[in-house]
Design a protein around this motif. Structure first.
Motif, PDB file in Angstrom:
ATOM      1  N   LYS A   1       0.818  -1.214   0.000  1.00 43.30           N
ATOM      2  CA  LYS A   1       0.000   0.000   0.000  1.00 43.30           C
ATOM      3  C   LYS A   1       0.848   1.259   0.000  1.00 43.30           C
ATOM      4  O   LYS A   1       0.487   2.256  -0.616  1.00 43.30           O
ATOM      5  CB  LYS A   1      -0.928   0.001   1.224  1.00 43.30           C
ATOM      6  N   ASN A   2       1.958   1.228   0.729  1.00 40.23           N
ATOM      7  CA  ASN A   2       2.794   2.419   0.835  1.00 40.23           C
ATOM      8  C   ASN A   2       4.007   2.354  -0.074  1.00 40.23           C
ATOM      9  O   ASN A   2       4.971   3.099   0.112  1.00 40.23           O
ATOM     10  CB  ASN A   2       3.252   2.600   2.288  1.00 40.23           C
ATOM     11  N   GLY A   3       3.990   1.480  -1.069  1.00 45.22           N
ATOM     12  CA  GLY A   3       5.114   1.362  -1.983  1.00 45.22           C
ATOM     13  C   GLY A   3       5.025   2.368  -3.121  1.00 45.22           C
ATOM     14  O   GLY A   3       4.058   3.126  -3.256  1.00 45.22           O
ATOM     15  N   PRO A   4       6.029   2.404  -3.972  1.00 48.71           N
ATOM     16  CA  PRO A   4       6.009   3.314  -5.119  1.00 48.71           C
ATOM     17  C   PRO A   4       4.941   2.904  -6.119  1.00 48.71           C
ATOM     18  O   PRO A   4       4.586   1.728  -6.221  1.00 48.71           O
ATOM     19  CB  PRO A   4       7.415   3.160  -5.715  1.00 48.71           C
ATOM     20  N   ILE A   5       4.419   3.868  -6.831  1.00 47.45           N
ATOM     21  CA  ILE A   5       3.362   3.600  -7.806  1.00 47.45           C
ATOM     22  C   ILE A   5       3.937   3.631  -9.219  1.00 47.45           C
ATOM     23  O   ILE A   5       4.998   4.202  -9.470  1.00 47.45           O
ATOM     24  CB  ILE A   5       2.205   4.604  -7.680  1.00 47.45           C
ATOM     25  N   ILE A   6       3.204   3.023 -10.127  1.00 49.76           N
ATOM     26  CA  ILE A   6       3.594   2.975 -11.536  1.00 49.76           C
ATOM     27  C   ILE A   6       2.827   4.059 -12.288  1.00 49.76           C
ATOM     28  O   ILE A   6       1.610   4.183 -12.127  1.00 49.76           O
ATOM     29  CB  ILE A   6       3.299   1.591 -12.140  1.00 49.76           C
ATOM     30  N   ARG A   7       3.525   4.810 -13.087  1.00 46.78           N
ATOM     31  CA  ARG A   7       2.893   5.799 -13.943  1.00 46.78           C
ATOM     32  C   ARG A   7       3.700   5.913 -15.229  1.00 46.78           C
ATOM     33  O   ARG A   7       4.906   5.636 -15.246  1.00 46.78           O
ATOM     34  CB  ARG A   7       2.793   7.166 -13.259  1.00 46.78           C
ATOM     35  N   GLY A   8       3.029   6.276 -16.297  1.00 49.35           N
ATOM     36  CA  GLY A   8       3.739   6.390 -17.565  1.00 49.35           C
ATOM     37  C   GLY A   8       2.837   6.925 -18.660  1.00 49.35           C
ATOM     38  O   GLY A   8       1.674   7.276 -18.442  1.00 49.35           O
TER      39      GLY A   8
ATOM     40  N   ASP B   1      -4.484   2.698  -5.902  1.00 54.02           N
ATOM     41  CA  ASP B   1      -4.993   1.630  -5.033  1.00 54.02           C
ATOM     42  C   ASP B   1      -4.733   0.249  -5.620  1.00 54.02           C
ATOM     43  O   ASP B   1      -5.583  -0.644  -5.560  1.00 54.02           O
ATOM     44  CB  ASP B   1      -6.487   1.812  -4.775  1.00 54.02           C
ATOM     45  N   GLY B   2      -3.573   0.063  -6.212  1.00 58.05           N
ATOM     46  CA  GLY B   2      -3.199  -1.239  -6.737  1.00 58.05           C
ATOM     47  C   GLY B   2      -3.815  -1.583  -8.073  1.00 58.05           C
ATOM     48  O   GLY B   2      -3.767  -2.749  -8.485  1.00 58.05           O
ATOM     49  N   VAL B   3      -4.394  -0.612  -8.782  1.00 65.27           N
ATOM     50  CA  VAL B   3      -5.025  -0.853 -10.078  1.00 65.27           C
ATOM     51  C   VAL B   3      -4.525   0.191 -11.076  1.00 65.27           C
ATOM     52  O   VAL B   3      -4.459   1.387 -10.765  1.00 65.27           O
ATOM     53  CB  VAL B   3      -6.559  -0.794  -9.980  1.00 65.27           C
ATOM     54  N   ILE B   4      -4.174  -0.277 -12.273  1.00 64.00           N
ATOM     55  CA  ILE B   4      -3.778   0.608 -13.374  1.00 64.00           C
ATOM     56  C   ILE B   4      -4.878   0.553 -14.427  1.00 64.00           C
ATOM     57  O   ILE B   4      -5.237  -0.526 -14.898  1.00 64.00           O
ATOM     58  CB  ILE B   4      -2.422   0.197 -13.985  1.00 64.00           C
ATOM     59  N   HIS B   5      -5.389   1.713 -14.780  1.00 67.15           N
ATOM     60  CA  HIS B   5      -6.523   1.792 -15.704  1.00 67.15           C
ATOM     61  C   HIS B   5      -6.122   2.603 -16.933  1.00 67.15           C
ATOM     62  O   HIS B   5      -5.432   3.617 -16.825  1.00 67.15           O
ATOM     63  CB  HIS B   5      -7.718   2.441 -15.012  1.00 67.15           C
ATOM     64  N   MET B   6      -6.577   2.138 -18.098  1.00 65.64           N
ATOM     65  CA  MET B   6      -6.304   2.880 -19.326  1.00 65.64           C
ATOM     66  C   MET B   6      -7.275   2.458 -20.419  1.00 65.64           C
ATOM     67  O   MET B   6      -7.629   1.277 -20.524  1.00 65.64           O
ATOM     68  CB  MET B   6      -4.869   2.648 -19.793  1.00 65.64           C
ATOM     69  N   ALA B   7      -7.705   3.425 -21.240  1.00 61.38           N
ATOM     70  CA  ALA B   7      -8.541   3.124 -22.407  1.00 61.38           C
ATOM     71  C   ALA B   7      -7.646   2.579 -23.517  1.00 61.38           C
ATOM     72  O   ALA B   7      -6.593   3.150 -23.811  1.00 61.38           O
ATOM     73  CB  ALA B   7      -9.266   4.376 -22.872  1.00 61.38           C
ATOM     74  N   VAL B   8      -8.070   1.467 -24.126  1.00 62.24           N
ATOM     75  CA  VAL B   8      -7.225   0.799 -25.125  1.00 62.24           C
ATOM     76  C   VAL B   8      -7.884   0.730 -26.498  1.00 62.24           C
ATOM     77  O   VAL B   8      -7.368   0.066 -27.394  1.00 62.24           O
ATOM     78  CB  VAL B   8      -6.855  -0.626 -24.648  1.00 62.24           C
ATOM     79  N   GLY B   9      -9.004   1.404 -26.676  1.00 60.84           N
ATOM     80  CA  GLY B   9      -9.647   1.383 -27.992  1.00 60.84           C
ATOM     81  C   GLY B   9     -11.112   1.729 -27.879  1.00 60.84           C
ATOM     82  O   GLY B   9     -11.650   1.896 -26.783  1.00 60.84           O
ATOM     83  N   HIS B  10     -11.796   1.859 -29.022  1.00 61.93           N
ATOM     84  CA  HIS B  10     -13.238   2.060 -29.007  1.00 61.93           C
ATOM     85  C   HIS B  10     -13.923   0.851 -29.629  1.00 61.93           C
ATOM     86  O   HIS B  10     -13.278  -0.056 -30.169  1.00 61.93           O
ATOM     87  CB  HIS B  10     -13.626   3.366 -29.722  1.00 61.93           C
TER      88      HIS B  10
END
Length: 294
Positions: free
Chosen positions: A101-108, A217-226
């Motif tokens: 929970k208190n670890g580094p997060i992923i972003r890009g 919160d431990g989830v990575i979300h991204m739109a990948v298409g329509h």
């Protein structure tokens, strides 16, 4: 007349004997010793041990969940989106990660192999009237300038989703002290994220055709298409995004290890479907049936 002394003596003896008898018959209460009083006290109730709080996010067992191949998930999602324009609803990928929970997060940020139109607004810090400003306008930037935009940001007027800075305007941006306004939103340009550039045009185009992602919160979300994407196009974008996530997890090293727990595909108006990682299942329909109008 009789003498009264013998009668008085008898009465005096009777009185003394009766008083003595009454004293003998009266019950006596012994004092309770101090040790007895102390032992009679109630015992202290044992205190309940406090439960340790979890340092990781709770994950459920995937063996109890229904999982689907990519074609099957697309089929059910398109059924929920019947009657809508293919470009109005988007496929969204949710990657659930086993992490602290208190670890580094992923972003890009990255540009998918099959980009799709988004409503991303790009701001460019460049001197008005300069060649960099003209290049930013031509590439499709929504805001271009320096002092005027700096004043708007200080007044909490932030009307853009991405921000880049031309290298000549970087010292002026530093003097404006925009860290408190743009930093928490991950919009402050810096060289590490390659948002301080010498060529503005290609950077703006890549931002308009690309997508950003961030772990929450431990989830990575991204739109990948329509919904107008073919199964092959969506599969290519999903693979590209998963490669980005795995690359970012490897950068953290072995001390801060993260692992992918589950991948879920959903859409704007449809629920999520947990993916098995396979393209086609045993009872999946043909990919050509998932093309065209809904």
């Amino acid at each position: 007349m009789a003498h009264t002394r013998p009668l008085t003596a008898c009465l005096s003896r009777l009185t003394k004997s009766s008083i003595a008898a009454s004293r003998l018959e009266a019950p006596r209460f012994a004092a309770i010793p101090y040790q007895t009083k102390r032992c009679a006290a109630t015992k202290a109730q044992p205190q309940e041990k406090k439960k340790k709080s979890r340092n990781t996010f709770l994950q459920y067992d995937l063996k109890r969940a229904d999982q689907f191949a990519l074609l099957d998930a697309m089929r059910y999602i398109r059924a929920f989106e019947v009657g809508r324009m293919p470009t109005s609803s988007k496929y969204e990928l949710h990657v659930r990660i086993r992490t602290l929970k208190n670890g580094p997060i992923i972003r890009g940020f990255g540009q998918l192999p099959h980009p799709f139109k988004t409503d991303v607004r790009v701001c460019v810090f460049a001197a008005p009237g300069s060649a960099a400003a003209a290049e930013a306008w031509a590439a499709g930037a929504a805001l271009v300038g320096e002092d005027e935009i700096f004043d708007q940001i200080k007044q909490d007027v932030i009307e853009f989703d991405r921000c880049i800075c031309h290298i000549d305007s970087f010292p002026k941006m530093i003097k404006a002290r925009l860290e408190r306004k743009l930093g928490p939103r991950s919009l402050l340009p810096n060289a590490k994220q390659k948002t301080v550039v010498t060529q503005v045009g290609p950077s703006v185009k890549s931002l308009l055709g690309g997508s950003g992602y961030k772990e929450r919160d431990g989830v990575i979300h991204m739109a990948v298409g329509h919904l107008g994407f073919t199964p092959e196009e969506l599969q290519t974008n999903v693979k590209a995004f998963m490669l980005w996530v795995q690359r970012d997890m490897r950068k953290l090293g072995d001390k801060l290890r993260k692992e992918v727990h589950e991948v879920v595909l959903s859409s704007t108006n449809a629920p999520g479907f947990s993916l098995t990682g396979e393209y086609r299942g045993a009872n999946s329909i043909a990919p050509k049936e998932l093309r065209g109008p809904l």
